[in-house]
Motif scaffolding. Structure first.
Motif, mmCIF file in Angstrom:
data_model
loop_
_atom_site.group_PDB
_atom_site.id
_atom_site.type_symbol
_atom_site.label_atom_id
_atom_site.label_comp_id
_atom_site.label_asym_id
_atom_site.label_seq_id
_atom_site.Cartn_x
_atom_site.Cartn_y
_atom_site.Cartn_z
ATOM 1 N N GLY A 1 0.790 -1.224 0.000
ATOM 2 C CA GLY A 1 0.000 0.000 0.000
ATOM 3 C C GLY A 1 0.828 1.284 0.000
ATOM 4 O O GLY A 1 0.453 2.257 -0.655
ATOM 5 N N ASP B 1 0.113 3.147 6.251
ATOM 6 C CA ASP B 1 0.987 2.206 6.954
ATOM 7 C C ASP B 1 2.054 1.682 6.000
ATOM 8 O O ASP B 1 1.939 1.843 4.781
ATOM 9 N N ASP C 1 4.472 -1.454 4.860
ATOM 10 C CA ASP C 1 4.748 -2.885 4.885
ATOM 11 C C ASP C 1 6.104 -3.138 4.245
ATOM 12 O O ASP C 1 6.462 -2.501 3.254
#
Ligand code: ATP
Ligand code: MG
Length: 449
Positions: free
Chosen positions: A53, A66, A68
């Motif tokens: 994302g 966020d 990752d």
């Protein structure tokens, strides 16, 4: 199929590498915690990439929420670099590395899906613990836009699946054969709707095509996992668009079959649900707190309200008993598909059970209701109902006035007068209000008539 064809017949793929000067992913846009993880892994001799994302959002021009990370390091090796990393083992071991309030999710490269993977009869992958390399990891991801890797060694972006082009064209495309990929993990159908709306991307036609047909596969997904997804999809800024998308593809009917059935019988209730979702979305946009209890109170209300009326009419139940039974039934049935944890279902039922108490305006009852710990949420719920024809707007205004003033309005009309006064007396000193207004015989004036 076209997608599968693009990669067919090639055993080893050369990825496209976009050098730093040709893409907008900059360290300034990456959280310091994510950078620490990337550098920590790199300095310990591992490959480490920002993926998913965050890369997608930056390329699409929105701020990532966020971060990752994918790495060649195995979980035990990650723990050697980050001693406080927590290993979370559900479908696949994930490490959570915490820096203050921020948690960075780190996963080891996944291996290719092969025939040796255990599947259920619908094609869903059950066991999944093979590690792989960057290439196998890329093809295991869901959408091409989610399979772009930012390499911390030279700050280039690595693209195996054509994701960069898709982001530029604003399309969300499943990697590989869509039907196969949805069968492997039906939650990807929910992700398709959510991510496309979040990015304002179109679903590529072959990615969209199987969804309505395969929607029933959601029944194979554990209800607890669906709860997490429902929160992501309906408790966010795009909640209304997501709700409409879920309904259009027949996904909502799989998640909340009773609500869907009620909405089909009473289309006017759709406005209520959408208003509630929009209310939550606006609170999120304003950084106000939101709770799944309120969301679920709204999602299940259409069937609770219908059943509440029925139980009184057909079985002669007292309103309180009818409401609590309708609520219990709704929760039990809904939890067969999507879990609702107790910590949310209890306050949710309180929101419902306070609704009839808003009708009781006599004596000490309003004071007691105002002091109830769940009053505010229940009042917000009443306002929503009143805006969509499910409750008397005058009643909602009475309670609005009741919270604003030191004394309670004597009647619904009185509350209207107070509201009008405070609207016209903007800035002027507060007038003493009349002791008694015209009375129309609302619920608060039992002596009338
Ligand atoms: P956002 O964080 O904005 O909700 P995201 O795409 O980052 O979107 P995550 O759940 O954080 O969603 O997943 C991170 C990445 O893991 C995804 O971008 C994708 O590459 C991969 N991923 C997540 N879920 C799946 C899935 N069901 N199947 C395949 N890959 C997945
Ligand atoms: Mg993410």
């Amino acid at each position: 199929m076209a997608n599968l064809f693009r990669f067919a017949g090639r055993s080893r793929l050369e990825p496209r590498r976009i050098p730093r000067e040709d893409h907008p992913v900059s360290r300034k846009l990456i959280s310091p915690a994510a950078l620490k993880v990337l550098y920590g892994l790199r300095d310990a001799g591992h490959e480490a990439y920002l993926v998913g994302g965050a890369v997608r959002d930056i390329l699409a021009g929105i701020e990532p929420k966020d971060f990752d990370i994918a790495t060649s390091a195995h979980p035990e090796e990650m723990r050697r670099v980050f001693r406080t990393a927590r290993l979370i083992g559900r479908r696949f071991v994930i490490a959570h590395v915490r820096f203050g309030a921020e948690i960075i999710e780190v996963t080891t490269f996944r291996g290719a899906i092969t025939d040796s993977h255990e599947r259920d009869e619908t094609g869903r992958i059950l066991s999944d613990n093979q590690y792989g390399n960057l290439e196998s990891d890329a093809f295991r991801r869901d959408f091409t836009a989610n399979a772009l890797y930012y390499d911390i060694r030279d700050y280039s972006v690595v693209d195996y699946t054509g994701g960069l082009e898709d982001v530029q064209d604003r399309v969300l495309r499943l990697i590989g054969d869509p039907e196969l990929r949805y069968r492997e993990d039906p939650v990807r159908m929910l992700r398709a709707v959510r991510i496309a709306n979040k990015l304002r991307f179109e679903l590529e036609p072959a990615t969209a095509e199987p969804v309505a047909r395969l929607a029933p596969l959601l029944r194979e997904i554990p209800p607890a996992r669906l709860f997490d997804e429902v929160i992501k999809i309906l408790m966010c800024r795009d909640a209304v668009a997501n709700f409409r998308g879920l309904r259009a593809y027949g996904l909502f009917a799989q998640l909340f079959p009773d609500t869907e059935a009620t909405l089909v019988r009473y289309p006017a209730m759709t406005g209520f649900v959408e208003r509630a979702l929009d209310n939550t979305a606006q609170r999120i946009a304003n950084d106000q707190p939101v709770t799944p209890a309120f969301l679920y109170a709204a999602l299940l209300w259409p069937m609770v309200a219908e059943r509440f009326v029925r139980l009184q009419a057909e079985q002669g139940l007292h309103p309180n008993a009818a409401l609590s039974q309708a609520g219990d039934e709704a929760v039990a049935r809904a939890c067969l598909r999507v879990t609702l944890p107790k910590r949310f279902s209890m306050p949710m039922q309180e929101i419902w059970e306070l609704q009839p108490r808003f009708d009781q305006l006599q004596g000490n009852k309003p004071k007691r209701l105002l002091a109830h710990p769940r009053f505010r949420a229940a009042y917000d719920f009443l306002v929503l109902r009143s805006e969509t024809g499910d409750a008397d707007p005058a009643l909602a205004r009475w309670w609005t006035a009741a919270q604003a003033g030191a004394t309670l309005p004597e009647s619904l009309d009185d509350a209207e007068d107070l509201a009008a006064e405070s609207a016209t007396a903007e800035g002027a000193p507060k007038k003493r209000r009349r002791r008694s207004g015209r009375r129309r015989g609302g619920a608060g004036t039992p002596a009338d008539g």
